[in-house]
Design an enzyme around this catalytic site. Structure first.
Site, PDB file in Angstrom:
ATOM      1  N   THR A   1      30.066 -33.796   1.888  1.00 42.08           N
ATOM      2  CA  THR A   1      29.629 -34.081   3.261  1.00 42.08           C
ATOM      3  C   THR A   1      30.881 -34.342   4.089  1.00 42.08           C
ATOM      4  OG1 THR A   1      27.637 -35.118   2.401  1.00 42.08           O
ATOM      5  CG2 THR A   1      28.196 -35.557   4.701  1.00 42.08           C
TER       6      THR A   1
ATOM      7  N   LYS B   1      23.175 -32.031   7.742  1.00 41.71           N
ATOM      8  CA  LYS B   1      23.409 -33.179   6.841  1.00 41.71           C
ATOM      9  C   LYS B   1      23.702 -34.457   7.641  1.00 41.71           C
ATOM     10  CE  LYS B   1      24.641 -35.471   3.067  1.00 41.71           C
ATOM     11  NZ  LYS B   1      23.647 -36.081   2.187  1.00 41.71           N
TER      12      LYS B   1
ATOM     13  N   LYS C   1      30.894 -43.418   6.175  1.00 45.44           N
ATOM     14  CA  LYS C   1      31.548 -42.168   6.595  1.00 45.44           C
ATOM     15  C   LYS C   1      30.519 -41.201   7.192  1.00 45.44           C
ATOM     16  CE  LYS C   1      31.704 -39.136   3.550  1.00 45.44           C
ATOM     17  NZ  LYS C   1      31.063 -37.949   3.016  1.00 45.44           N
TER      18      LYS C   1
HETATM   19  P1  NAD Z   1      32.909 -39.882  -5.742  1.00 44.77           P
HETATM   20  O1  NAD Z   1      33.924 -40.677  -5.003  1.00 44.77           O
HETATM   21  O2  NAD Z   1      32.110 -40.521  -6.812  1.00 44.77           O
HETATM   22  O3  NAD Z   1      33.641 -38.601  -6.408  1.00 44.77           O
HETATM   23  C1  NAD Z   1      34.637 -37.866  -5.805  1.00 44.77           C
HETATM   24  C2  NAD Z   1      35.551 -37.286  -6.872  1.00 44.77           C
HETATM   25  O4  NAD Z   1      36.535 -36.442  -6.238  1.00 44.77           O
HETATM   26  C3  NAD Z   1      36.357 -38.356  -7.627  1.00 44.77           C
HETATM   27  O5  NAD Z   1      36.183 -38.168  -9.042  1.00 44.77           O
HETATM   28  C4  NAD Z   1      37.815 -38.094  -7.210  1.00 44.77           C
HETATM   29  O6  NAD Z   1      38.761 -38.377  -8.243  1.00 44.77           O
HETATM   30  C5  NAD Z   1      37.783 -36.617  -6.886  1.00 44.77           C
HETATM   31  N1  NAD Z   1      38.825 -36.137  -5.978  1.00 44.77           N
HETATM   32  C6  NAD Z   1      39.266 -36.709  -4.827  1.00 44.77           C
HETATM   33  N2  NAD Z   1      40.192 -35.903  -4.241  1.00 44.77           N
HETATM   34  C7  NAD Z   1      40.328 -34.805  -5.034  1.00 44.77           C
HETATM   35  C8  NAD Z   1      41.109 -33.613  -4.959  1.00 44.77           C
HETATM   36  N3  NAD Z   1      41.949 -33.368  -3.929  1.00 44.77           N
HETATM   37  N4  NAD Z   1      40.991 -32.694  -5.954  1.00 44.77           N
HETATM   38  C9  NAD Z   1      40.153 -32.916  -6.989  1.00 44.77           C
HETATM   39  N5  NAD Z   1      39.387 -34.026  -7.128  1.00 44.77           N
HETATM   40  C10 NAD Z   1      39.475 -34.960  -6.155  1.00 44.77           C
HETATM   41  O7  NAD Z   1      31.969 -39.249  -4.624  1.00 44.77           O
HETATM   42  P2  NAD Z   1      30.445 -38.726  -4.789  1.00 44.77           P
HETATM   43  O8  NAD Z   1      29.499 -39.858  -4.671  1.00 44.77           O
HETATM   44  O9  NAD Z   1      30.365 -37.803  -5.953  1.00 44.77           O
HETATM   45  O10 NAD Z   1      30.295 -37.908  -3.408  1.00 44.77           O
HETATM   46  C11 NAD Z   1      30.929 -36.655  -3.218  1.00 44.77           C
HETATM   47  C12 NAD Z   1      30.421 -36.073  -1.903  1.00 44.77           C
HETATM   48  O11 NAD Z   1      29.012 -35.885  -1.982  1.00 44.77           O
HETATM   49  C13 NAD Z   1      30.680 -36.974  -0.680  1.00 44.77           C
HETATM   50  O12 NAD Z   1      31.029 -36.195   0.427  1.00 44.77           O
HETATM   51  C14 NAD Z   1      29.352 -37.660  -0.494  1.00 44.77           C
HETATM   52  O13 NAD Z   1      29.160 -38.062   0.877  1.00 44.77           O
HETATM   53  C15 NAD Z   1      28.377 -36.563  -0.912  1.00 44.77           C
HETATM   54  N6  NAD Z   1      27.076 -37.045  -1.409  1.00 44.77           N
HETATM   55  C16 NAD Z   1      26.999 -38.079  -2.292  1.00 44.77           C
HETATM   56  C17 NAD Z   1      25.740 -38.504  -2.743  1.00 44.77           C
HETATM   57  C18 NAD Z   1      25.597 -39.665  -3.732  1.00 44.77           C
HETATM   58  O14 NAD Z   1      24.455 -40.111  -3.930  1.00 44.77           O
HETATM   59  N7  NAD Z   1      26.666 -40.153  -4.346  1.00 44.77           N
HETATM   60  C19 NAD Z   1      24.577 -37.857  -2.314  1.00 44.77           C
HETATM   61  C20 NAD Z   1      24.690 -36.783  -1.438  1.00 44.77           C
HETATM   62  C21 NAD Z   1      25.949 -36.385  -0.996  1.00 44.77           C
END
Ligand code: NAD
Length: 301
Positions: free
Chosen positions: A90, A165, A240
């Site tokens: 997102t 979104k 965010k």
């Molecule tokens: P998270 O912080 O748990 O995971 C993100 C991962 O990305 C981490 O493991 C981190 O080490 C990795 N990362 C960061 N920078 C990187 C890079 N340059 N290269 C490779 N890896 C990298 O986040 P999440 O909860 O999995 O959310 C991810 C996205 O999905 C966000 O944009 C969030 O808004 C969206 N989202 C999350 C949910 C939820 O319920 N958690 C639901 C819908 C959407």
């Protein structure tokens, strides 16, 4: 498209990778964190040669700056010709459009395909995708989206998925405020919170947020509140997303006062140290950390 690279193995990316592997995909699992990579057994190691064979490159990263850096460092230099780029993070519409133009300059199609559903739906392959990008790229992506999601909807050109979104998550953020306030008031009025949860989840107050992210420990199976508010969906990410919605609202000249209030509240909660907790932990700004519902019920009996 049986060869998929998945960049970002956090709360969402990891169960997405596991779901794809269970469905027979060969997944190259990539993350800047070694611990995150190690938590996905069975995935192929992130070697450049393997990445260069991926038919699709999915990114699932926190914010626009992370997607920007992954595209600059790995995706645009390393993806094979004809690979389909699908960003499920997102992020803001501007970054999405800029990356889509850079991808097009390299001859690659990019879709923005942010999701709703949380880690449970990611693992079950029942996410909802909101997609923007060229129709032919969307058509090519549908079989893969169908293996990851129960719903997928093409909203228009690049950025349209992120726009959908932002609106969707503004509804979730406002709903979250309503749920925590309702339970805080119920608690302060001496109600049995387990009983109140049962009532609400079968009445007009029902919502995904109420049923899956209720802030009271023990009232429903598997909720973050029962696990010390481990996310789930981190409050920093909710903040965010609500700020992204506010930026979109300002750009469109649309008043969204409840969204503005939710953005302010979640941003403050994240800045005050709650950012890594599930968003439902914002309840603790209204009432002290609740005991398990059954303990409360016993103490009231
Ligand atoms: P998270 O912080 O748990 O995971 C993100 C991962 O990305 C981490 O493991 C981190 O080490 C990795 N990362 C960061 N920078 C990187 C890079 N340059 N290269 C490779 N890896 C990298 O986040 P999440 O909860 O999995 O959310 C991810 C996205 O999905 C966000 O944009 C969030 O808004 C969206 N989202 C999350 C949910 C939820 O319920 N958690 C639901 C819908 C959407």
């Amino acid at each position: 498209m049986s060869n998929v690279a998945l960049i970002g193995l956090g709360v969402m990316g990891r169960p997405m990778a596991e779901n794809l592997m269970a469905k027979g995909y060969s997944v190259i699992a990539m993350d800047v964190s070694e611990a995150a990579r190690a938590a996905v057994p069975g995935a192929r190691p992130p070697a450049a040669e393997a990445f260069a064979k991926a038919d699709a490159v999915i990114t699932m990263l926190p914010e626009g700056r992370h997607v920007d850096s992954a595209y600059a460092d790995i995706v645009l230099p390393g993806a094979k010709d004809g690979a389909l780029l699908i960003d499920c993070s997102t992020i803001d519409v501007e970054t999405t459009k800029a990356l889509s133009e850079k991808a097009a300059a390299r001859g690659l199609d990019m879709l923005d395909a942010p999701v709703s559903g949380g880690p449970e739906a990611a693992g079950r392959g029942s996410l909802s995708f909101m997609v923007g990008g060229a129709p032919k790229a969307y058509a090519k992506a549908v079989p893969l989206l169908a293996d990851m999601g129960a719903k997928y909807s093409h909203f228009g050109a690049s950025g349209a998925g992120q726009a959908a979104k932002a609106c969707h998550n503004m509804i979730c953020g406002i709903t979250a405020m309503a749920v925590v306030e309702g339970f805080a008031l119920a608690d302060s009025l001496g109600l049995d919170l387990g009983q109140f949860y049962e009532l609400c989840s079968n009445a007009a107050a029902q919502s995904w947020t109420l049923q899956n992210r209720c802030p009271i420990p023990g009232v429903a199976p598997g909720i973050p509140a029962s696990n010390g508010y481990a996310p789930g969906f981190a409050a920093a990410l909710m903040a965010k997303d609500l700020r992204l919605a506010q930026a979109a609202a300002r750009g469109a000249g649309q008043a969204t006062p409840f969204g503005a209030e939710a953005a302010e509240r979640f941003t403050k909660f994240a800045e005050d140290g709650g950012g890594a907790l599930d968003f439902s932990a914002i309840y603790t700004t209204l009432r002290s950390q609740p005991e398990k519902a059954e303990t409360q019920a016993k103490s009231r009996a």
